[in-house]
Design a protein around this motif. Structure first.
Motif, short mmCIF file in Angstrom:
data_model
loop_
_atom_site.label_atom_id
_atom_site.label_comp_id
_atom_site.label_asym_id
_atom_site.label_seq_id
_atom_site.Cartn_x
_atom_site.Cartn_y
_atom_site.Cartn_z
N ALA A 264 39.11 41.99 36.44
CA ALA A 264 38.74 41.09 37.53
C ALA A 264 37.62 40.14 37.11
O ALA A 264 37.63 38.94 37.45
CB ALA A 264 38.31 41.90 38.75
N TYR A 265 36.66 40.64 36.34
CA TYR A 265 35.56 39.79 35.88
C TYR A 265 36.08 38.70 34.94
O TYR A 265 35.58 37.57 34.95
CB TYR A 265 34.51 40.63 35.15
CG TYR A 265 33.77 41.61 36.03
CD1 TYR A 265 33.66 41.42 37.40
CD2 TYR A 265 33.18 42.75 35.48
CE1 TYR A 265 32.99 42.32 38.19
CE2 TYR A 265 32.51 43.66 36.26
CZ TYR A 265 32.41 43.44 37.62
OH TYR A 265 31.74 44.33 38.42
N PRO B 96 39.17 33.62 47.79
CA PRO B 96 40.18 34.67 47.60
C PRO B 96 41.24 34.24 46.60
O PRO B 96 41.48 33.05 46.39
CB PRO B 96 40.76 34.85 49.01
CG PRO B 96 39.71 34.32 49.94
CD PRO B 96 39.06 33.18 49.20
N GLY B 97 41.86 35.23 45.99
CA GLY B 97 42.89 34.94 45.00
C GLY B 97 43.13 36.14 44.13
O GLY B 97 42.74 37.28 44.46
N GLY B 98 43.75 35.91 42.96
CA GLY B 98 44.09 37.01 42.07
C GLY B 98 42.88 37.78 41.58
O GLY B 98 42.94 39.00 41.43
N ALA B 99 41.79 37.08 41.28
CA ALA B 99 40.59 37.77 40.79
C ALA B 99 40.05 38.73 41.85
O ALA B 99 39.72 39.89 41.55
CB ALA B 99 39.52 36.76 40.40
N LEU B 100 39.96 38.28 43.09
CA LEU B 100 39.46 39.14 44.16
C LEU B 100 40.41 40.30 44.42
O LEU B 100 39.97 41.44 44.62
CB LEU B 100 39.25 38.32 45.44
CG LEU B 100 38.79 39.13 46.66
CD1 LEU B 100 37.45 39.81 46.39
CD2 LEU B 100 38.70 38.24 47.90
N ASP C 146 28.99 38.83 41.23
CA ASP C 146 28.46 38.11 42.39
C ASP C 146 29.45 37.07 42.90
O ASP C 146 29.56 36.85 44.11
CB ASP C 146 27.13 37.44 42.02
CG ASP C 146 25.99 38.44 41.95
OD1 ASP C 146 26.14 39.55 42.47
OD2 ASP C 146 24.94 38.09 41.37
N TRP C 147 30.18 36.42 41.99
CA TRP C 147 31.20 35.45 42.40
C TRP C 147 32.27 36.16 43.23
O TRP C 147 32.73 35.64 44.26
CB TRP C 147 31.82 34.81 41.17
CG TRP C 147 32.69 33.62 41.42
CD1 TRP C 147 32.34 32.30 41.38
CD2 TRP C 147 34.10 33.64 41.72
NE1 TRP C 147 33.42 31.50 41.65
CE2 TRP C 147 34.52 32.28 41.87
CE3 TRP C 147 35.03 34.65 41.90
CZ2 TRP C 147 35.82 31.94 42.17
CZ3 TRP C 147 36.35 34.31 42.21
CH2 TRP C 147 36.74 32.97 42.35
N LEU C 148 32.65 37.35 42.80
CA LEU C 148 33.67 38.11 43.52
C LEU C 148 33.14 38.61 44.87
O LEU C 148 33.90 38.66 45.85
CB LEU C 148 34.16 39.27 42.66
CG LEU C 148 35.01 38.85 41.46
CD1 LEU C 148 35.10 39.96 40.43
CD2 LEU C 148 36.40 38.42 41.91
#
Length: 346
Positions: free
Chosen positions: A229-230, A245-249, A309-311
């Motif tokens: 995820a990072y 929101p998206g794939g990373a989250l 923090d971005w997530l």
């Protein structure tokens, strides 16, 4: 060819022919690098014609900074005396490669020392003693051993060695070969941060609750999912994308949900956001890490901390809140749906 009847020369004649001092010839002879052909009746050294070539080779190899044992190995191989039939030129090739590696380390150390000196020179006189103490506590070029010790004590116990190694690779910054004063100062502060007791007074806990609630293998699964995820979040950050929101989250939430046997749902995300906001944070570590690895004047490189923090920001947006710090878990949510957090990025 020498002028003597036996085609041998004295140590003085060899020194003149080779353009060195008698003392130099005697030193290499006594070291075993320049064998004598014979001794005169009076006990004086005598050398064969090939001694001129050998002495030239010795001087050239020594001029490259090679040690006496290394020079001996190269000369022995040239004369067909390699201990294990090594390929022709192998000893010289290995010696040159080794010397280049050593020079690279020496040059890196010199660049770090130069940047450290500029750091002290450019700061106000009143701050110089403190800067000297700070920088003086770090070896140059710097070792990351103190950072590794910090993380090994911070990680959950009984995590598989492969998982620990993967985490350390991501969490420990690689000091640049040619740092600027800002990067030297950041690394020195990072070293000071990880070598002092955890918490402001040395008593507050550093480890988040995940380290008490999950076993070693479960934690390894969680950290592997977070790493993915990072990486996705870091790619978004490099493009200047705002948290969303998206794939990373989704991968971020799935890492927690899968590890703790929960189902990804709005309720789970609300509880997760509250727990993540409440866990201990180590923001300063990641701030300093970004300063170490980022080029001076350039955009900060993402770190696991800044990606975390971005997530969290993306999770806050997803929940329709102002940000993760203002999201709290509803008291009505069951505890089993509230997995503890490793707070990797905090």
């Amino acid at each position: 060819m020498f002028a003597s009847d036996d085609d041998l020369c004295t140590i003085g004649e060899l020194a003149v022919r080779a353009g060195v001092s008698v003392k130099t010839v005697r030193f290499y002879s006594d070291s075993g690098l320049l064998p004598e052909a014979s001794r005169s009746v009076g006990g004086h050294r005598r050398y064969a014609p090939e001694a001129v070539h050998r002495l030239g080779m010795i001087r050239s190899l020594r001029g490259l900074g090679l040690s006496l044992p290394t020079v001996r190995g190269v000369l022995d191989e040239e004369e067909g005396e390699g201990p294990d039939g090594a390929r022709a030129g192998g000893a010289l090739e290995d010696a040159v490669a080794g010397r280049l590696r050593a020079l690279g380390s020496e040059m890196t150390a010199l660049r770090w020392r130069e940047a450290a000196l500029r750091l002290v020179q450019e700061c106000p006189p009143s701050e110089r003693p403190a800067r000297l103490r700070l920088v003086g506590a770090v070896t140059l070029p710097p070792s990351t051993a103190s950072l590794a010790r910090f993380w090994r004590s911070w990680l959950p116990p009984r995590m598989p060695a492969r998982s620990v190694a993967a985490f350390l690779e991501a969490a420990i910054p690689h000091p640049p070969d040619a740092p600027g004063p800002v990067q030297v100062l950041a690394f020195a502060r990072l070293h000071a941060l990880v070598t002092r007791p955890c918490g402001a007074d040395g008593s507050s806990p550093c480890q988040p609750r995940a380290h008490r609630g999950a076993g070693g293998r479960a934690s390894a699964v969680l950290y592997a999912g977070l790493a993915r995820a990072y990486e996705l979040a870091g790619a978004q950050m490099r493009r200047g994308a705002v948290p969303s929101p998206g794939g990373a989250l989704d991968g971020f939430v799935d890492a927690y949900a899968g590890t703790y046997g929960a189902r990804d749902s709005p309720a789970f995300r609300r509880v997760l956001a509250g727990r993540l906001a409440a866990d201990p944070r180590i923001d300063r570590y990641w701030e300093l890490t970004a300063q170490v690895i980022s080029a001076p004047g350039g955009r900060p490189e993402p770190t696991p901390g800044s990606a975390h923090d971005w997530l969290l920001g993306a999770l806050g947006v997803d929940l329709g809140r102002a940000g993760p710090g203002r999201v709290s878990a509803p008291e009505s949510e069951p505890g089993r749906d509230a997995p503890p957090s490793p707070a990797v990025g905090g």
